[in-house]
Design a protein around this motif. Sequence first.
Motif, mmCIF file in Angstrom:
data_model
loop_
_atom_site.group_PDB
_atom_site.id
_atom_site.type_symbol
_atom_site.label_atom_id
_atom_site.label_comp_id
_atom_site.label_asym_id
_atom_site.label_seq_id
_atom_site.Cartn_x
_atom_site.Cartn_y
_atom_site.Cartn_z
ATOM 1 N N ARG A 162 0.830 -1.214 0.000
ATOM 2 C CA ARG A 162 0.000 0.000 0.000
ATOM 3 C C ARG A 162 0.858 1.255 0.000
ATOM 4 N N VAL A 163 1.949 1.241 0.745
ATOM 5 C CA VAL A 163 2.857 2.397 0.757
ATOM 6 C C VAL A 163 3.483 2.588 -0.620
ATOM 7 N N ASP A 164 3.923 1.496 -1.243
ATOM 8 C CA ASP A 164 4.508 1.597 -2.583
ATOM 9 C C ASP A 164 3.488 2.136 -3.584
ATOM 10 N N HIS A 165 2.239 1.685 -3.476
ATOM 11 C CA HIS A 165 1.200 2.164 -4.386
ATOM 12 C C HIS A 165 0.921 3.648 -4.156
ATOM 13 N N PHE A 166 0.941 4.067 -2.879
ATOM 14 C CA PHE A 166 0.746 5.476 -2.556
ATOM 15 C C PHE A 166 1.835 6.326 -3.221
ATOM 16 N N LYS A 167 3.076 5.871 -3.183
ATOM 17 C CA LYS A 167 4.178 6.614 -3.797
ATOM 18 C C LYS A 167 3.973 6.759 -5.301
ATOM 19 N N LEU A 180 1.068 6.744 -6.904
ATOM 20 C CA LEU A 180 -0.030 7.693 -7.117
ATOM 21 C C LEU A 180 0.449 9.119 -6.887
ATOM 22 N N LEU A 181 1.301 9.303 -5.873
ATOM 23 C CA LEU A 181 1.803 10.636 -5.550
ATOM 24 C C LEU A 181 2.668 11.189 -6.680
ATOM 25 N N ALA A 182 3.386 10.302 -7.352
ATOM 26 C CA ALA A 182 4.278 10.739 -8.437
ATOM 27 C C ALA A 182 3.541 11.002 -9.743
ATOM 28 N N ASP A 183 2.287 10.592 -9.817
ATOM 29 C CA ASP A 183 1.497 10.770 -11.047
ATOM 30 C C ASP A 183 0.931 12.190 -11.080
ATOM 31 N N PRO A 184 1.308 13.003 -12.093
ATOM 32 C CA PRO A 184 0.822 14.397 -12.174
ATOM 33 C C PRO A 184 -0.695 14.501 -12.206
ATOM 34 N N LEU A 190 -5.211 9.909 -1.398
ATOM 35 C CA LEU A 190 -4.365 8.934 -2.091
ATOM 36 C C LEU A 190 -4.128 7.698 -1.216
ATOM 37 N N ALA A 191 -4.039 7.938 0.098
ATOM 38 C CA ALA A 191 -3.861 6.808 1.028
ATOM 39 C C ALA A 191 -5.071 5.886 0.974
ATOM 40 N N TYR A 192 -6.275 6.475 0.952
ATOM 41 C CA TYR A 192 -7.490 5.659 0.883
ATOM 42 C C TYR A 192 -7.546 4.889 -0.444
ATOM 43 N N GLU A 193 -7.090 5.521 -1.521
ATOM 44 C CA GLU A 193 -7.081 4.844 -2.817
ATOM 45 C C GLU A 193 -6.025 3.729 -2.859
ATOM 46 N N SER A 194 -5.101 3.761 -1.919
ATOM 47 C CA SER A 194 -4.053 2.730 -1.867
ATOM 48 C C SER A 194 -4.436 1.555 -0.959
ATOM 49 N N GLY A 195 -5.618 1.629 -0.365
ATOM 50 C CA GLY A 195 -6.089 0.515 0.458
ATOM 51 C C GLY A 195 -6.119 0.793 1.943
ATOM 52 N N LYS A 206 -6.510 7.162 8.741
ATOM 53 C CA LYS A 206 -5.444 8.154 8.644
ATOM 54 C C LYS A 206 -4.327 7.853 9.630
ATOM 55 N N THR A 207 -4.699 7.458 10.837
ATOM 56 C CA THR A 207 -3.701 7.152 11.875
ATOM 57 C C THR A 207 -2.818 5.979 11.463
ATOM 58 N N VAL A 208 -3.454 4.914 10.960
ATOM 59 C CA VAL A 208 -2.688 3.742 10.531
ATOM 60 C C VAL A 208 -1.770 4.105 9.372
ATOM 61 N N PHE A 209 -2.302 4.880 8.424
ATOM 62 C CA PHE A 209 -1.498 5.285 7.269
ATOM 63 C C PHE A 209 -0.262 6.051 7.709
ATOM 64 N N ASN A 210 -0.435 7.053 8.563
ATOM 65 C CA ASN A 210 0.699 7.861 9.008
ATOM 66 C C ASN A 210 1.730 7.019 9.769
ATOM 67 N N THR A 211 1.245 6.120 10.628
ATOM 68 C CA THR A 211 2.144 5.272 11.423
ATOM 69 C C THR A 211 2.933 4.330 10.520
ATOM 70 N N VAL A 212 2.228 3.660 9.596
ATOM 71 C CA VAL A 212 2.870 2.693 8.702
ATOM 72 C C VAL A 212 3.853 3.397 7.774
ATOM 73 N N PHE A 213 3.448 4.540 7.229
ATOM 74 C CA PHE A 213 4.304 5.246 6.268
ATOM 75 C C PHE A 213 5.625 5.668 6.911
ATOM 76 N N LYS A 214 5.545 6.194 8.130
ATOM 77 C CA LYS A 214 6.771 6.637 8.795
ATOM 78 C C LYS A 214 7.658 5.442 9.130
ATOM 79 N N LYS A 215 7.045 4.315 9.501
ATOM 80 C CA LYS A 215 7.824 3.124 9.806
ATOM 81 C C LYS A 215 8.543 2.604 8.567
#
Length: 598
Positions: A542-547, A549-553, A563-568, A572-581
């Motif tokens: 999911r983090v890789d997919h978010f990246k 999507l983020l790079a797509d203009p 974009l996080a929700y579109e990545s699965g 929001k809390t889980v996304f932020n925690t997982v992404f930083k890890k």
Amino acid sequence: MTHPKSIAVLPFVNTSPGKENEFFCDGITEEIINALAKIEQLKVTSRTSSFFFKGKNLPLAEIGRELGVANLLEGSLRVSGDRLRISAQLINVSDDSHFWSESWDRKLEDIFAIQDEISLRIADKLREHVGHLNIADQLVQAPTGKVEAYRYYLQGKSLFNKWNPEHANQAIGYFEKALQIDPDLIDAHTGLADAYSFLAVAGFAPREIAWAKAIESIQRAKALDPQNAPLNYLLANQAFFTEADFGQSMQFARQAIASKPTYAEGHQFLAFLFMLRDDMKKAGEHLRYARSIDPLNPETKFYQAYFLYRSRSFDEAEVLLEQLLEENPKSLPALITLIYVLLKTGAYDRAEALIADRNPDEIMPDEKLGLACLLRVMQGAAEEYPALLTELETNASGDTSFQAHAYLFLVYCALHREDQAFSVLEKLFQKHSSILLLTFGDPLADYLRGSSRFEAYRQRIYADITPTVASPRRNSAELSEREAEAYLRKLADFMETESPFLDPSLSLRSLANLLEMHPNQLSWLLNEKQGKNFNAYINRFRVDHFKKLLADPRNTSISLIGLAYESGFNSKTVFNTVFKKETGMTPKEFHKNSGLSD
């Protein structure tokens, strides 16, 4: 260090109007505890320690530390007519975060299916969070097809758990009502046997009558399921306390553990038996396990104190026994053992004060006489003990005064009268004296250890029955190297082509179904071959997919959380925690450093 695969199920809160469904709430909590305890790799706190916190408004982190677990389950139950609503949530103790919650609305008649569904769901979510667990396809089997019988049983169980004669007698009435509706409800039979044996051993009912009723219920339970763990625990107690048969008691206690490896009471009793046989290593192993899953149970604490006493660690035993008596001044086992400790350490004045302070109904007359005689002998009061000894010898001349037998044995040991001590010991075999069985290797009888006859008697008294050794079982989830490699390729292809991680409701069980694998196999594969639990494995995709999507203009107008929700991700809390890890940066920092925020 707290084991990550550990959990305590806190007593569910009754949110029904009134308190009449409190017992039902407690029963469901206990059934979930029992169900999760069937998972071999999961450490589950026993009922007694979990229920210690009922009604106490303490921080969850404090409860978790006290119980030594990494995760907690809390929930609530509401009964309305023929329907019930159950809510449950899992909490990570280390950061007080809730990583799963769910609610169920069902008909009351489906109670056993609900308990199984909830237990499996909890187990699945724990596995996704903490790592591999082998989970059976069913964790709760319906004990009866009649809900009303089950309700009566739960009421009886709730009353019996108060551990006093008044409530034990009330519990007996409810167990009998349950059996009138369903005579095959084995839990009600073992409940009756437990209640009657409690009344017999504690002296709250005529011993022979109460034991006869307990044995009758034991036999009925045995006819239904001879492998039942509580039944075999009761059989172990019966063999010890009514037949003074150490070997049979050991065999039944082992069977209880074989049927239910997480059975705290069985481990406590096995520890006790090994203490008597002077096998302190094995006693310590069983006691440590019991303490790990039931640390706040006063019975577990007493066995620990008794272990210290039998190990001759008298100072440590004294401290723990004092604590037990402070918590419950009427704890007779703790009181008697503390007096023994004081006698061994020469604190005769304190021992005498404890004996004198007891009410006549708190210590049986022969026990009080025996303690007084033993005290005077050990004090060297040559003018005072002969009269007490004569009275004790007279009482011990009968066939049924087991307390008099045991104390006369100890007095003869203190007087170094070896022949007379061994003569009294013969009553163990003639009259099946369980108290002599208990007393033979006591530290107060240490004088006999220097006798050439000691070891022969020890072998005779603590004769064991060789246990049947079960053959090692292959882990049901384990795959061969060839199978593992094939499934890893299949998993990698499926993740790349189908992107199942984009579904926020994806679970280990649903992914296993898509891969046509058993969930236990997928759990093992991820943990053993990928080094990740399910959540970590999926969230990396999911983090890789978010990246990407983020790079797509084309996605510049979509927010980061969008974009996080579109990545699965679905939080929001889980996304932020997982992404930083995964990246070492917050999503905002990553966005800024990538140069895409300009």
